[in-house]
Structures are given as C-alpha cells and as structure tokens.
Design a protein around this motif. Structure first.
Motif, PDB file in Angstrom:
ATOM      1  N   PHE A 198     -19.837  46.026  -4.854  1.00  0.00           N
ATOM      2  CA  PHE A 198     -20.885  45.511  -3.969  1.00  0.00           C
ATOM      3  C   PHE A 198     -20.249  44.893  -2.733  1.00  0.00           C
ATOM      4  O   PHE A 198     -19.398  43.997  -2.847  1.00  0.00           O
ATOM      5  CB  PHE A 198     -21.700  44.431  -4.673  1.00  0.00           C
ATOM      6  CG  PHE A 198     -22.922  44.910  -5.410  1.00  0.00           C
ATOM      7  CD1 PHE A 198     -23.216  46.258  -5.548  1.00  0.00           C
ATOM      8  CD2 PHE A 198     -23.796  43.985  -5.977  1.00  0.00           C
ATOM      9  CE1 PHE A 198     -24.331  46.685  -6.240  1.00  0.00           C
ATOM     10  CE2 PHE A 198     -24.922  44.394  -6.660  1.00  0.00           C
ATOM     11  CZ  PHE A 198     -25.203  45.743  -6.793  1.00  0.00           C
ATOM     12  N   LEU A 199     -20.666  45.346  -1.548  1.00  0.00           N
ATOM     13  CA  LEU A 199     -20.392  44.656  -0.291  1.00  0.00           C
ATOM     14  C   LEU A 199     -21.691  43.958   0.094  1.00  0.00           C
ATOM     15  O   LEU A 199     -22.687  44.611   0.404  1.00  0.00           O
ATOM     16  CB  LEU A 199     -19.937  45.623   0.794  1.00  0.00           C
ATOM     17  CG  LEU A 199     -19.418  45.039   2.102  1.00  0.00           C
ATOM     18  CD1 LEU A 199     -18.559  46.069   2.846  1.00  0.00           C
ATOM     19  CD2 LEU A 199     -20.533  44.564   3.039  1.00  0.00           C
ATOM     20  N   ILE A 200     -21.694  42.630   0.035  1.00  0.00           N
ATOM     21  CA  ILE A 200     -22.907  41.832   0.198  1.00  0.00           C
ATOM     22  C   ILE A 200     -22.942  41.251   1.611  1.00  0.00           C
ATOM     23  O   ILE A 200     -21.976  40.637   2.070  1.00  0.00           O
ATOM     24  CB  ILE A 200     -22.954  40.703  -0.850  1.00  0.00           C
ATOM     25  CG1 ILE A 200     -22.888  41.299  -2.267  1.00  0.00           C
ATOM     26  CG2 ILE A 200     -24.207  39.850  -0.681  1.00  0.00           C
ATOM     27  CD1 ILE A 200     -22.743  40.259  -3.368  1.00  0.00           C
ATOM     28  N   VAL A 201     -24.086  41.446   2.298  1.00  0.00           N
ATOM     29  CA  VAL A 201     -24.272  40.987   3.672  1.00  0.00           C
ATOM     30  C   VAL A 201     -25.457  40.017   3.694  1.00  0.00           C
ATOM     31  O   VAL A 201     -26.608  40.435   3.808  1.00  0.00           O
ATOM     32  CB  VAL A 201     -24.542  42.171   4.626  1.00  0.00           C
ATOM     33  CG1 VAL A 201     -24.604  41.692   6.072  1.00  0.00           C
ATOM     34  CG2 VAL A 201     -23.487  43.257   4.472  1.00  0.00           C
ATOM     35  N   PRO A 202     -25.224  38.701   3.576  1.00  0.00           N
ATOM     36  CA  PRO A 202     -26.337  37.757   3.650  1.00  0.00           C
ATOM     37  C   PRO A 202     -26.984  37.774   5.032  1.00  0.00           C
ATOM     38  O   PRO A 202     -26.298  37.826   6.055  1.00  0.00           O
ATOM     39  CB  PRO A 202     -25.684  36.399   3.371  1.00  0.00           C
ATOM     40  CG  PRO A 202     -24.384  36.718   2.709  1.00  0.00           C
ATOM     41  CD  PRO A 202     -23.946  38.024   3.296  1.00  0.00           C
ATOM     42  N   GLN A 203     -28.312  37.731   5.042  1.00  0.00           N
ATOM     43  CA  GLN A 203     -29.037  37.658   6.310  1.00  0.00           C
ATOM     44  C   GLN A 203     -29.799  36.346   6.454  1.00  0.00           C
ATOM     45  O   GLN A 203     -29.877  35.775   7.535  1.00  0.00           O
ATOM     46  CB  GLN A 203     -30.009  38.843   6.424  1.00  0.00           C
ATOM     47  CG  GLN A 203     -30.728  38.957   7.764  1.00  0.00           C
ATOM     48  CD  GLN A 203     -31.987  38.102   7.867  1.00  0.00           C
ATOM     49  OE1 GLN A 203     -32.750  38.015   6.909  1.00  0.00           O
ATOM     50  NE2 GLN A 203     -32.208  37.468   9.021  1.00  0.00           N
ATOM     51  N   HIS A 204     -30.368  35.862   5.356  1.00  0.00           N
ATOM     52  CA  HIS A 204     -31.144  34.616   5.376  1.00  0.00           C
ATOM     53  C   HIS A 204     -30.687  33.758   4.206  1.00  0.00           C
ATOM     54  O   HIS A 204     -30.882  34.121   3.052  1.00  0.00           O
ATOM     55  CB  HIS A 204     -32.642  34.934   5.250  1.00  0.00           C
ATOM     56  CG  HIS A 204     -33.530  33.718   5.255  1.00  0.00           C
ATOM     57  ND1 HIS A 204     -34.082  33.210   6.400  1.00  0.00           N
ATOM     58  CD2 HIS A 204     -33.954  32.913   4.248  1.00  0.00           C
ATOM     59  CE1 HIS A 204     -34.805  32.148   6.103  1.00  0.00           C
ATOM     60  NE2 HIS A 204     -34.748  31.950   4.796  1.00  0.00           N
ATOM     61  N   GLY A 205     -30.038  32.644   4.505  1.00  0.00           N
ATOM     62  CA  GLY A 205     -29.623  31.709   3.476  1.00  0.00           C
ATOM     63  C   GLY A 205     -28.273  32.035   2.873  1.00  0.00           C
ATOM     64  O   GLY A 205     -27.910  33.196   2.714  1.00  0.00           O
ATOM     65  N   PRO A 206     -27.506  30.983   2.513  1.00  0.00           N
ATOM     66  CA  PRO A 206     -26.171  31.178   1.924  1.00  0.00           C
ATOM     67  C   PRO A 206     -26.246  31.463   0.437  1.00  0.00           C
ATOM     68  O   PRO A 206     -27.226  31.136  -0.247  1.00  0.00           O
ATOM     69  CB  PRO A 206     -25.485  29.837   2.187  1.00  0.00           C
ATOM     70  CG  PRO A 206     -26.609  28.841   2.165  1.00  0.00           C
ATOM     71  CD  PRO A 206     -27.800  29.557   2.752  1.00  0.00           C
ATOM     72  N   LEU A 207     -25.169  32.068  -0.079  1.00  0.00           N
ATOM     73  CA  LEU A 207     -25.012  32.350  -1.501  1.00  0.00           C
ATOM     74  C   LEU A 207     -23.821  31.552  -2.027  1.00  0.00           C
ATOM     75  O   LEU A 207     -22.720  31.649  -1.489  1.00  0.00           O
ATOM     76  CB  LEU A 207     -24.761  33.841  -1.739  1.00  0.00           C
ATOM     77  CG  LEU A 207     -25.812  34.815  -1.203  1.00  0.00           C
ATOM     78  CD1 LEU A 207     -25.385  36.258  -1.496  1.00  0.00           C
ATOM     79  CD2 LEU A 207     -27.183  34.530  -1.767  1.00  0.00           C
ATOM     80  N   ASP A 208     -24.051  30.772  -3.064  1.00  0.00           N
ATOM     81  CA  ASP A 208     -22.997  30.025  -3.758  1.00  0.00           C
ATOM     82  C   ASP A 208     -22.647  30.830  -5.002  1.00  0.00           C
ATOM     83  O   ASP A 208     -23.397  30.829  -5.979  1.00  0.00           O
ATOM     84  CB  ASP A 208     -23.514  28.631  -4.115  1.00  0.00           C
ATOM     85  CG  ASP A 208     -22.461  27.774  -4.795  1.00  0.00           C
ATOM     86  OD1 ASP A 208     -21.330  28.252  -4.995  1.00  0.00           O
ATOM     87  OD2 ASP A 208     -22.773  26.619  -5.142  1.00  0.00           O
ATOM     88  N   ILE A 209     -21.527  31.549  -4.952  1.00  0.00           N
ATOM     89  CA  ILE A 209     -21.190  32.535  -5.982  1.00  0.00           C
ATOM     90  C   ILE A 209     -20.052  32.005  -6.845  1.00  0.00           C
ATOM     91  O   ILE A 209     -18.965  31.699  -6.340  1.00  0.00           O
ATOM     92  CB  ILE A 209     -20.797  33.882  -5.348  1.00  0.00           C
ATOM     93  CG1 ILE A 209     -21.908  34.389  -4.410  1.00  0.00           C
ATOM     94  CG2 ILE A 209     -20.510  34.922  -6.427  1.00  0.00           C
ATOM     95  CD1 ILE A 209     -21.563  35.657  -3.659  1.00  0.00           C
ATOM     96  N   THR A 210     -20.310  31.901  -8.135  1.00  0.00           N
ATOM     97  CA  THR A 210     -19.273  31.575  -9.101  1.00  0.00           C
ATOM     98  C   THR A 210     -18.788  32.865  -9.725  1.00  0.00           C
ATOM     99  O   THR A 210     -19.583  33.622 -10.301  1.00  0.00           O
ATOM    100  CB  THR A 210     -19.811  30.643 -10.198  1.00  0.00           C
ATOM    101  OG1 THR A 210     -20.280  29.434  -9.600  1.00  0.00           O
ATOM    102  CG2 THR A 210     -18.720  30.305 -11.201  1.00  0.00           C
ATOM    103  N   THR A 211     -17.494  33.162  -9.597  1.00  0.00           N
ATOM    104  CA  THR A 211     -16.924  34.371 -10.168  1.00  0.00           C
ATOM    105  C   THR A 211     -15.892  33.979 -11.225  1.00  0.00           C
ATOM    106  O   THR A 211     -15.498  32.819 -11.333  1.00  0.00           O
ATOM    107  CB  THR A 211     -16.241  35.253  -9.103  1.00  0.00           C
ATOM    108  OG1 THR A 211     -14.933  34.733  -8.814  1.00  0.00           O
ATOM    109  CG2 THR A 211     -17.055  35.306  -7.819  1.00  0.00           C
TER     110      THR A 211
END
Length: 440
Positions: free
Chosen positions: A155-168
């Motif tokens: 997955f190549l993720i492109v946020p447009q509205h709002g941030p993502l807090d990602i725990t990997t």
C-alpha cells in the motif's frame, strides 16, 4: 510503550538496525539458540530468497511472541465487500472520468480504516502477482484492538484530509496530508485518527515493490532524495494484551483471526523490508529553463517497475509548487494521448491544468490512449498571457498514479459512489476552431 513516539531512521531501502531495549539484537547471527531477553526470532520476507542480492528485501524481527500465535482465520463477518483485487468483471470505458470529492463518513457512521476502504479501479490480479488496484479510504474511528495486514500487495497511502497515527510492527509513524507512507505486503499495523475524520487515496501494487526512479542524465541528485525517507524505530507494547483481531486482506477478501495479546511486540529488528514515510515538500523539482516541456516523468517520486525496461507497473508522480520560466512555451500540461493510464488526485489547492471541477479529495481517470489536456479557459489564458518567471502551484499538491496497464473501474467507482461528473467531457467542448490557414 517503551520508547518515545515517532522516532525515525533515515534512508530509502537501507539495511537498518533498531532496538527498543539495549542489546536486544543478537550479536553475530540472526537465529541464536536463545535470543536476548528470551525473544523469538522471525523473518519477514518481501522477496523470494533467491532473487539477486541487490533486490532482496527482508527483515528479522525479535519479538515477545511469534506472529503465528493466533486462532484460525475465518471470513470476516459483515466484511468490506467494496474491496477487490480482481478486475475481470469490472467496467471498461475509454471515456474521460472525473469524480467529485469522495465522501467523509456520514453522521452516525462508525468506520475505521479497514472498513472504510473502497476500490475504485485496477488491472491484473493479486493471485498471479501482476497488476495494481487504486483505492480510496475514509474513516472516523480508531482501529481499537484490531491490526491489519495485506497479503496481496504493498500500500502506498496518500492522506488528503486528516493525519494517520499508524502503529506498525516496526514502530510508529505519523503521516500528515502532503506526506505519504508505504506499508509493504505482510506488515501488520493499526491506524488511529488523532484529529478526527480522515480521507485519502491508496495505490496498491501486487507483483513488486516501490523503488526510487533511475536518474539517468540528471545525475546523482534530484527528485526524491533517499535520506528524506523515514523508517520507524523499534517501539513495542507488552502491556496491551486482551482480545485482539488480526485482519488479513487475502485475494481481496477480509479474514479475521483472534489472539490474546498485542501484535506490536517487536523489541528489535534489522533489515531493509520495513514501512516508511516521505514528505512531498522535500521533492527536488527538475524542469526546463529554456523552452518546451519536460515530460511529467521528471516528477516521479516512486516507481514499481515491470519486466520491460523503462515501463512501470505503477509510478507515483506529483506536481508540486515550482517556478515556470520557459520562453515561448504553452506552460500548462499539453494536450496528450498516452500509452499509460493516468489516475489523478488532488491533496490541496487548485490544479493548474483545470479551472473548477477538480477538487481536493476528488479524482480523474484518463485511460490508455484517451485524449485529455487543459480545458478551454486554461488554454485561452495560457496561450495569450504575458510570459515571465512565475510561481506555479503554490498552495497546491496534485498527484498521479500512472500505469502501463489498462484500468477497469469497479461498480462502486463508476456508479455506487455517485461522484462521477457526467459533464466532464464538456471541459473541452468550448475549444474552438481557430485555424488561420487555408488550402492552397
């Protein structure tokens, strides 16, 4: 949590080492008889063992429990039926398509990142490891006690509205609009929403991994610099146990397994197969300083190569703020028919190639050999305006997913989302015959 949030390692596809506890990486070998802190050694392979060393991608994880410790997978009840990775029965159309901004979650909905995924278009098939899919996402709910991994592709993720807090499994990543992140096949992660509802785009590739484009005559520097890619440092949870769900996207369908402990228990890791993020504002733009256009391939951030040299399964291309200085040149994107398919999205601002209609959170698709270009208003202004050095695209960020494959559009993308603009074709209707010559 044993370390501070959002600590990163620099470099693209580097062999990194990271420890959340001192001396938690084994010394001198990957699988000692007993690992430090009584951890388990587990390899995550992103490529076949026998590919050339320069292409091999894998990481060793040293974790509190192996990832195999879970109950059997079952089909996720009321799973997301709007995801797919097979396009044999999708809609084919050579028409220019443009979408209004895709919806944010409606009032009263509870949608997390996984249930908010929607497939718009794609080509190929994950089962044969060839092709891609284009998705959009929206969400307004954290993935509480749920972790997701994709067995089909990256997955190549492109946020447009709002941030993502990602725990990997490798650590934590915060991804804001105008940044991107790549989470590879097999990596487990969970997404929280620190600022409320979110929306964005995803490019999924089935058969290979993203890499930096070759620079050729440009030389050693320019475009996206390797040092600006950030990979998370090890950061584990040991107290966050209880009932967890592990959700697996497997051939486009969602499966779920239960386990009684957190999947984010990697204390140390080393390798070159790990998620990463990149700030699009750090892209070093290359452009003409005399006359004419350079082809938009000069705006490529990442590429996923096909077996044909110079032809991409997928390119991720951006159109960032920059100076335009070409002499005696029509500066907006030229009228064009392409052997590649072009799916465009807009993160913020106004795209210079269109007046109205193309809005942040929306998209367009110009499939293989479908003609496209600036609309009548843009053409008129650009062909008669005074030329000089001028800033282009300030306050704007448009991007393109480009592929050599012919894209089919899902029922949701073409009909159910109700975002397709029926009059998009009229963007070019006002272009007049201004021919000034005559037959001899």
């Amino acid at each position: 949590m044993t370390t501070d949030k959002y600590q990163y390692l620099e470099g693209f596809n580097n062999h990194h080492t990271s420890e959340a506890l001192p001396d938690s990486l084994p010394k001198g070998q990957n699988t000692p008889q007993k690992c430090p802190y009584n951890l388990y050694a587990e390899q995550l392979s992103g490529t076949a063992f026998t590919v050339p060393r320069s292409h091999n991608q894998r990481s060793w994880l040293y974790r509190i429990r192996p990832s195999a410790v879970h109950e059997p997978f079952e089909r996720l009840e009321n799973g997301n039926e709007l995801l797919t990775c097979s396009f044999a029965n999708a809609n084919i159309t050579p028409n220019q398509l443009r979408w209004d901004p895709f919806d944010l979650p409606k009032d009263g909905e509870q949608v997390d990142f996984v249930t908010g995924l929607r497939t718009v278009a794609g080509a190929g098939d994950a089962a044969t490891r060839n092709g891609l899919a284009i998705h959009v996402y929206h969400a307004n709910k954290n993935m509480d006690k749920r972790a997701f991994y994709n067995a089909d592709g990256d997955f190549l993720i492109v946020p447009q509205h709002g941030p993502l807090d990602i725990t990997t499994e490798f650590g934590k990543i915060m991804v804001q609009p105008n940044e991107i992140c790549v989470i590879q096949r097999g990596v487990r992660y969970s997404v929280d929403l620190p600022d409320g509802p979110v929306r964005g785009y995803i490019l999924e590739v089935f058969g290979a991994h993203f890499e930096l484009p070759d620079l050729g005559p440009i030389g050693a520097n320019g475009l996206a610099n390797p040092r600006d890619f950030l990979t998370p440092k090890a950061c584990f949870h040991e107290e966050d146990n209880g009932d967890w769900q592990i959700i697996n996207k497997f051939l486009g369908k969602l499966f779920v397994a239960k386990q009684d402990h957190t999947p984010f228990d990697v204390v140390a890791w080393h390798g070159n197969y790990a998620p990463y993020k990149y700030d699009l504002a750090k892209f070093c733009v290359i452009n003409s300083t005399s006359f004419d256009h350079i082809d938009p391939s000069i705006f490529t951030v990442l590429t996923c190569k096909s077996d044909t040299v110079g032809v991409a399964i997928a390119d991720f291309v951006i159109f960032p703020p920059r100076w335009a200085v070409q002499e005696h040149t029509f500066r907006p994107p030229y009228f064009h028919r392409n052997c590649m398919s072009e799916f465009m999205g807009l993160i913020l601002g106004d795209y210079e190639g269109k007046t109205g209609g193309f809005q942040p959170g929306g998209a367009s698709l110009h499939n293989v050999m479908t003609p496209h270009g600036p609309d009548a208003a843009v053409y008129e202004k650009a062909s008669s305006g005074e030329l000089g050095p001028v800033r282009v695209a300030d306050g704007t960020q448009a991007f393109m997913f480009e592929t050599c494959l012919t894209l089919s559009v899902t029922d949701w993308g073409l009909k159910c989302c109700q975002k397709v603009q029926p009059d998009y074709w009229k963007s070019w209707k006002a272009l007049k015959n201004e021919f000034t010559g005559s037959k001899a």
